[in-house]
Design a protein around this motif. Structure first.
Motif, PDB file in Angstrom:
ATOM      1  N   ALA A  50       0.755  -1.256  -0.042  1.00 11.81           N
ATOM      2  CA  ALA A  50       0.175  -0.153  -0.115  1.00 11.81           C
ATOM      3  C   ALA A  50       0.966   1.373  -0.040  1.00 11.81           C
ATOM      4  O   ALA A  50       1.832   1.240   0.706  1.00 11.81           O
ATOM      5  CB  ALA A  50      -1.059  -0.052   1.202  1.00 11.81           C
ATOM      6  N   ALA A  51       0.545   2.301  -0.785  1.00 14.81           N
ATOM      7  CA  ALA A  51       1.051   3.594  -0.713  1.00 14.81           C
ATOM      8  C   ALA A  51       0.377   4.647  -0.189  1.00 14.81           C
ATOM      9  O   ALA A  51      -0.709   4.562  -0.050  1.00 14.81           O
ATOM     10  CB  ALA A  51       1.378   3.975  -2.368  1.00 14.81           C
ATOM     11  N   ILE A  52       0.828   5.571   0.470  1.00 16.11           N
ATOM     12  CA  ILE A  52       0.431   6.848   1.089  1.00 16.11           C
ATOM     13  C   ILE A  52       0.427   7.861   0.196  1.00 16.11           C
ATOM     14  O   ILE A  52       1.471   8.699  -0.286  1.00 16.11           O
ATOM     15  CB  ILE A  52       1.041   7.077   2.404  1.00 16.11           C
ATOM     16  CG1 ILE A  52       0.828   5.822   3.016  1.00 16.11           C
ATOM     17  CG2 ILE A  52       0.543   8.267   3.031  1.00 16.11           C
ATOM     18  CD1 ILE A  52       1.787   5.648   4.125  1.00 16.11           C
ATOM     19  N   SER A 101      -5.357   7.217  10.218  1.00 16.20           N
ATOM     20  CA  SER A 101      -6.362   7.895   9.276  1.00 16.20           C
ATOM     21  C   SER A 101      -5.939   8.473   7.895  1.00 16.20           C
ATOM     22  O   SER A 101      -6.841   8.623   7.286  1.00 16.20           O
ATOM     23  CB  SER A 101      -6.765   9.412  10.103  1.00 16.20           C
ATOM     24  OG  SER A 101      -5.742  10.348  10.171  1.00 16.20           O
ATOM     25  N   LEU A 102      -4.581   8.224   7.712  1.00 14.55           N
ATOM     26  CA  LEU A 102      -4.146   8.273   6.230  1.00 14.55           C
ATOM     27  C   LEU A 102      -4.297   7.186   5.319  1.00 14.55           C
ATOM     28  O   LEU A 102      -4.297   6.159   5.684  1.00 14.55           O
ATOM     29  CB  LEU A 102      -2.825   8.669   6.093  1.00 14.55           C
ATOM     30  CG  LEU A 102      -1.940   9.717   7.080  1.00 14.55           C
ATOM     31  CD1 LEU A 102      -0.634   9.896   7.091  1.00 14.55           C
ATOM     32  CD2 LEU A 102      -2.537  10.987   6.310  1.00 14.55           C
ATOM     33  N   SER A 103      -4.883   7.383   4.254  1.00 17.62           N
ATOM     34  CA  SER A 103      -4.945   6.413   3.213  1.00 17.62           C
ATOM     35  C   SER A 103      -3.570   5.560   2.981  1.00 17.62           C
ATOM     36  O   SER A 103      -2.518   6.189   3.054  1.00 17.62           O
ATOM     37  CB  SER A 103      -5.421   6.905   1.940  1.00 17.62           C
ATOM     38  OG  SER A 103      -5.461   6.063   0.811  1.00 17.62           O
ATOM     39  N   GLY A 104      -3.744   4.126   3.194  1.00 18.45           N
ATOM     40  CA  GLY A 104      -2.579   3.420   2.960  1.00 18.45           C
ATOM     41  C   GLY A 104      -1.687   3.001   4.223  1.00 18.45           C
ATOM     42  O   GLY A 104      -0.879   2.325   4.394  1.00 18.45           O
ATOM     43  N   MET A 105      -2.372   3.921   5.258  1.00 18.99           N
ATOM     44  CA  MET A 105      -1.393   3.736   6.633  1.00 18.99           C
ATOM     45  C   MET A 105      -2.361   2.855   7.550  1.00 18.99           C
ATOM     46  O   MET A 105      -3.376   3.398   8.074  1.00 18.99           O
ATOM     47  CB  MET A 105      -1.057   4.981   7.236  1.00 18.99           C
ATOM     48  CG  MET A 105      -0.243   4.856   8.430  1.00 18.99           C
ATOM     49  SD  MET A 105       1.509   4.767   8.124  1.00 18.99           S
ATOM     50  CE  MET A 105       1.857   6.509   7.661  1.00 18.99           C
ATOM     51  N   THR A 106      -1.831   1.326   7.764  1.00 16.16           N
ATOM     52  CA  THR A 106      -2.768   0.648   8.477  1.00 16.16           C
ATOM     53  C   THR A 106      -2.480   0.250   9.818  1.00 16.16           C
ATOM     54  O   THR A 106      -2.922  -0.540  10.564  1.00 16.16           O
ATOM     55  CB  THR A 106      -3.318  -0.547   7.692  1.00 16.16           C
ATOM     56  OG1 THR A 106      -2.147  -1.371   7.436  1.00 16.16           O
ATOM     57  CG2 THR A 106      -3.918  -0.209   6.326  1.00 16.16           C
TER      58      THR A 106
END
Length: 157
Positions: free
Chosen positions: A97-99, A116-121
């Motif tokens: 996954a990329a951010i 809460s960032l896209s790609g940060m799980t």
């Protein structure tokens, strides 16, 4: 003489204000100031502020966005053999996954572990730093297309 003493006093006040502003900025970046309560001394933060600059062909990337992947690894260069932490939980090597992050004149900023960032799980757990040494590995792509990510060197301790 009085004018010189007044100038010294003014310089000391300005210096104190600059130091106070730097301290408040550092606390704000870690979430220890403002609405968030400070973390207990025995706990580690779950997010870390990181900023950097990315160059494409020797020139700062102009964005408006860039696509990043992050991992904390066990090597000063290269991917290392273990990811102690990766933005998407990948156990080794480049995360999948990329951010997407805003980039201006090559500069970017991210809160590592901010889910809460896209790609940060994945949040950053204290156990990530139980082993020494650890290094931050960063991959970048100007367009986010798979296969276009390049590792930024060197890894950051």
């Amino acid at each position: 003489m009085i004018q010189r003493a007044m100038q010294r006093l003014w310089n000391a006040r300005v210096c104190s204000l600059v130091i106070l502003a730097a301290l408040l900025t550092a606390l704000w970046g870690t979430g220890a100031a403002g609405a968030n309560a400070p973390a207990a001394p025995e706990s580690a933060p779950t997010v870390l502020n990181y900023q950097g600059i990315v160059l494409v062909d020797g020139e700062p990337h102009e964005g408006p966005n860039g696509y990043f992947k992050f991992a904390i690894v066990n090597a000063a260069s290269g991917d290392g053999t273990i990811n102690y932490w990766a933005n998407d939980g990948q156990a080794s090597g480049e995360p999948i996954a990329a951010i997407p992050l805003p980039v201006s004149e090559g500069l970017f900023n991210v809160l590592l572990g901010d889910i809460s960032l896209s790609g940060m799980t994945e949040v950053i757990d204290a156990s990530v730093f139980a082993t020494e040494p650890t290094y931050l590995r960063v991959w970048f792509s100007p367009n986010g297309i798979p296969g276009t990510y390049e590792a930024l060197e060197p890894n950051q301790r």
